[in-house]
Scaffold this active site. Sequence first.
Site, PDB file in Angstrom:
ATOM      1  N   GLY A  11       0.813  -1.213   0.000  1.00  0.00           N
ATOM      2  CA  GLY A  11       0.000   0.000   0.000  1.00  0.00           C
ATOM      3  C   GLY A  11       0.844   1.260   0.000  1.00  0.00           C
ATOM      4  N   CYS A 149      -3.973  10.604  10.502  1.00  0.00           N
ATOM      5  CA  CYS A 149      -3.340  11.777   9.875  1.00  0.00           C
ATOM      6  C   CYS A 149      -4.036  13.067  10.327  1.00  0.00           C
ATOM      7  CB  CYS A 149      -3.342  11.634   8.360  1.00  0.00           C
ATOM      8  SG  CYS A 149      -4.946  11.268   7.631  1.00  0.00           S
ATOM      9  N   ASN A 318       0.399  13.979   4.785  1.00  0.00           N
ATOM     10  CA  ASN A 318      -0.325  12.880   5.433  1.00  0.00           C
ATOM     11  C   ASN A 318       0.400  11.546   5.362  1.00  0.00           C
ATOM     12  OD1 ASN A 318      -1.133  13.330   2.623  1.00  0.00           O
ATOM     13  ND2 ASN A 318      -2.327  11.462   2.883  1.00  0.00           N
TER      14      ASN A 318
END
Lengths: 351, 351, 351, 351
Positions: A11, A149, A318
């Site tokens: 990811g 985040c 983020n």
Amino acid sequence: MIRVGVIGAAGLAGGELIRLISQHPELKLTFLGGSSHVGQRPAELHPGLRFDLGLAVEPVPDDLGSRCDVVLLATPAPVSARLVARLADTVPCLIDLSGAFRIRDPELHHRWYPDVPRPDGLADRFVYGAPELVGDQLPGAALISLPGCYATAITLGLAPLVFGLGLTLRTVVIDGKSGSSGGGLQLRTADLHALRHGAIAPYAPTGHRHSAEVSDFLDRGKPGRVGRVAMSAYGVAQVRGLLASCYVFTDDDVDTRLLQRTYVRFYAGHPFVRVRRHAETLIPVPDPQAVLGSNYCDVTAMHDPDGGRIVVLAALDNLVKGAAGQAVQALNKRFSLPEQTGLTMQPLMPA
Amino acid sequence: MIRVGVIGAAGLAGGELIRLISQHPELKLTFLGGSSHVGQRPAELHPGLRFDLGLAVEPVPDDLGSRCDVVLLATPAPVSARLVARLADTVPCLIDLSGAFRIRDPELHHRWYPDVPRPDGLADRFVYGAPELVGDQLPGAALISLPGCYATAITLGLAPLVFGLGLTLRTVVIDGKSGSSGGGLQLRTADLHALRHGAIAPYAPTGHRHSAEVSDFLDRGKPGRVGRVAMSAYGVAQVRGLLASCYVFTDDDVDTRLLQRTYVRFYAGHPFVRVRRHAETLIPVPDPQAVLGSNYCDVTAMHDPDGGRIVVLAALDNLVKGAAGQAVQALNKRFSLPEQTGLTMQPLMPA
Amino acid sequence: MIRVGVIGAAGLAGGELIRLISQHPELKLTFLGGSSHVGQRPAELHPGLRFDLGLAVEPVPDDLGSRCDVVLLATPAPVSARLVARLADTVPCLIDLSGAFRIRDPELHHRWYPDVPRPDGLADRFVYGAPELVGDQLPGAALISLPGCYATAITLGLAPLVFGLGLTLRTVVIDGKSGSSGGGLQLRTADLHALRHGAIAPYAPTGHRHSAEVSDFLDRGKPGRVGRVAMSAYGVAQVRGLLASCYVFTDDDVDTRLLQRTYVRFYAGHPFVRVRRHAETLIPVPDPQAVLGSNYCDVTAMHDPDGGRIVVLAALDNLVKGAAGQAVQALNKRFSLPEQTGLTMQPLMPA
Amino acid sequence: MIRVGVIGAAGLAGGELIRLISQHPELKLTFLGGSSHVGQRPAELHPGLRFDLGLAVEPVPDDLGSRCDVVLLATPAPVSARLVARLADTVPCLIDLSGAFRIRDPELHHRWYPDVPRPDGLADRFVYGAPELVGDQLPGAALISLPGCYATAITLGLAPLVFGLGLTLRTVVIDGKSGSSGGGLQLRTADLHALRHGAIAPYAPTGHRHSAEVSDFLDRGKPGRVGRVAMSAYGVAQVRGLLASCYVFTDDDVDTRLLQRTYVRFYAGHPFVRVRRHAETLIPVPDPQAVLGSNYCDVTAMHDPDGGRIVVLAALDNLVKGAAGQAVQALNKRFSLPEQTGLTMQPLMPA
């Protein structure tokens, strides 16, 4: 060298972890885990990374603790919950980037994460991995839950008000704006470039989970400091970057000068939080473009006499301070390394 | 044919006016004015427009009233104030797109527009050109002041609460997000592509003029309906498009179903306001990309029980419904043409 | 009113057709077809379109000819091939937007579209629907194959050299740049916003099908006019917009003045092709932003003495002049309506 | 520590130099020069950089050689020409990032840089600072001229053909695509976000200076290896990132396998050039997004039998490998440091 494993290597957060660990002088990547993409190497998964680490994605073995001193979970919350239950007793340190263990209060957790059941008592063993705010809880910790985040930006923005000035925040309205990397690589029509390029997309006009996380953390030990937290979140046409606008209503009297002084003092000695003061530069207030690719969170606070509120702005990347960078920062503190080790990259601006 | 003049023809709003007027079946452009770019034709000023209207930019003559039935001022507020003073008695209809005459209250005007002095009494003669909200004041009006782009979205978003449900809005927090075309073609370093492409830029964290305009208008005739209006505005990496998020705190009880029903009823018969209902389509809430290039304003409202507030969202194209399109819409009503004449273009999505 | 059916109504080209047909004074949409999304209305499929046409997507019936005077196929090439075979004898006019029938030569077709078998002889019955280039073949035509988006730009760019000046083009190097809408709404990881936003992506460095289409068309009837056509195509971070750069090597002598004069003359009377001349405006050469949302194709040509070549540039909006707009233009000519009917929208610039 | 001065500290390349030098373990910034912005500190000039180096911009003094071991000129070419003439005899090493001394041949220089006169003989003393291509000329060099951003990509792309395979390149057509940071911070209307966001802008359809630079360098010592170089350059809606597409026509026979083998071998031992092979990953060919923020140049080459050509693609970050990063790389070699010192950052992808 500290031996590090990453689960969820395919990811975006996983890729960012691989990138940062490969640049870190004290860390050695020894395991890449995942249930999909088994057998693939980093260069195949992440086009920017072309080096060969001699590793490929493997299923997670039971004896992972013998191969890693610390394992980072860049997995969805339900997967993290299962992995923690399975690995907590054999891996010396687990750092979970998901939301599975962020909210300590069981009822609050159940309400916001109904799809993430977790074993009794496990959540209490976690340190909330906000390096600037949890003091000396990180060194030696066995279980660390990384803030979300948005929660990172918001708590760093509000902490000087709550913990520094001791204000009671009656109502906090949060308007969050962030880029598309927050959604990962899942295939959704609305996330195609053709439909996201022109968007200012209210993807969570109400009910964002991070608002509960913020309340849960800021109120720990002393309930009542934070009243309503009302959050809305928007997707803008960036890939990285997150700006949290916090509009704080309080009955206390504060002016901008006091706010700025408090923020500067509160974050003295914390190299990754930069307090921006007005009218100082071309870009006088926090803007995510001025932190891109770095582990900084830029914050400011100002009094708005017309609006009867305090405006707090916090900007971060983020994927770095909001995920992989903060994970490495927490890892550094966990292993008593200097906090900035491997995280000295300056923002890539303009970009 | 109605003879139309445009002053400020070289700017972005001027170009958009030329574009819309050239597509309008009942309007004929007979004058282009400006103090710079004198002698240049539309095709030289606006690269998208290649037709020849037989017109070039001229200085504004004193006898403009003999050449135009209506003159649109796409000029900065100080210029508009001077032009209105000069032309009001000889041009049958003036439509000003600037902020010079939006705030009726002289003190409030002076506070927010200290650089825009205006002759006594002139502001009272203006109709506030919000076609959906001013009822039958537009037909035959001599002086029309167009709402600002943000003010248009915000007042269309809040009007059903104030005028439809009769709520008293204790506090309204407004978070505005908009593209770079709002800043026109002025040369500022921060507006270069290199510095704006990656930005989520808090350009007006406090003190945006449109918040005063909204208060002034919504409170007209019946003060006290709207309490605090606290606004912050952000520039995002779009060119067109504006989203106004209004977070409304009120002591009245409303649920989402009532809100939706009220909004649908309030805007029945108003073709340019589209009330979006949740979960209906791929993009369930207002997003500027779904109105691009059109004169629509998409709105929705929902109750947020966790946040103790009403969330109102309003999206429009700041150059069309937020400027030139609304100007043509007001002009249509002024001259008793069907409201949609020349404004039937559907949104360009995706783009 | 001409009754129009659209098959493939859920895709991007389908949505654009619905948008344009709904704005067209002589067309009435009477059928929406597709194999997926059955039962959905335009407003559910295309968030920009909120009107109700009283139509929803249906499977394609055998008696479609009784409900439509013309049917537009916005379907993938293999689907179009099957639909044409099925409907050609009962629907008065079929206009296919796919590549199924663009290449007339059977061998060339088979080589570039091996996945699109087509019945013998059917391709010969099609008119290649390039309104500016096929003269009077469109009025009354039963089968029309629309050029591809790139092929439209390239043939409009090269036609004045081949048909106007009668040059033999030894080698044509084509470098195409286009936005993400060209790929439709298919879910591919590389088309997610996060991976496309920062890309300058060589998606077809060699072997783009449109190069064969261009050769096939320009050489019809008089082979040898065009030698090598070597094409590469790139995806850039736009949604709409396509720029074809054609670098032409020829043994003939031409200078820029001759080229410009030839192009202007060649496209006299063709309102949708605009020849741009140098140094004339802010944006002196074709740039897709100056045609956005319109049916224009902007072209220019210049001699490059250093490079020993002619540089031809052609820009268009791939969803309008490159697809739905050109389809309506061809339809207008097919039904002997003025070519510009329903297509008078001017470019949306800036956007 | 090597003492480094930067002149032109307020520009984009200057900021990037400060960023990279501040991260470099062997370099110490001891001087910031410029004729404007005197007295400003890095944090005021470059919003991403918030550290205090104890330096502010100063006018360039005559005794600069006593304060710096090396001075980097991030100044416009005419300024660089004057500064080199003034400082060459007293500063131990000058590295010029401008085009003032890139073209060795005086006539060719004069033709392409008529506005940059330079003293006789000075150009001959410069090493062309392409670290991968100039072998051992860099260690100890007193005067280094950095290649242009496009020239870097193009020469790295073509060198294996010319120097590795010994091909004669009859015609090279170059199509360059790059972001807005290449234009620096100059205020031009066409570079405003509103006019650049939607652009695919042919800013140099003919006559780009870097084509002459490439010819001059590749032909040095053995004229005739490179025939026509015909270049066009386009601005796309990125900030960083540059892709050079080189379409090579040669009479020699080569296939893709030979090309790939040659490129891999040619760049063995050169860590900053990564040869991409097809179909290997999500992004199989060079794309600037996969090198963002790093000093890599990704290259590939393939034979195109249909087009009768070789397609060479080279991607880099124009501010890093195309400017400041390559400057540091050349500096490393000049001072016999390991080439990668201070340049180990991996690409920031996605971003």
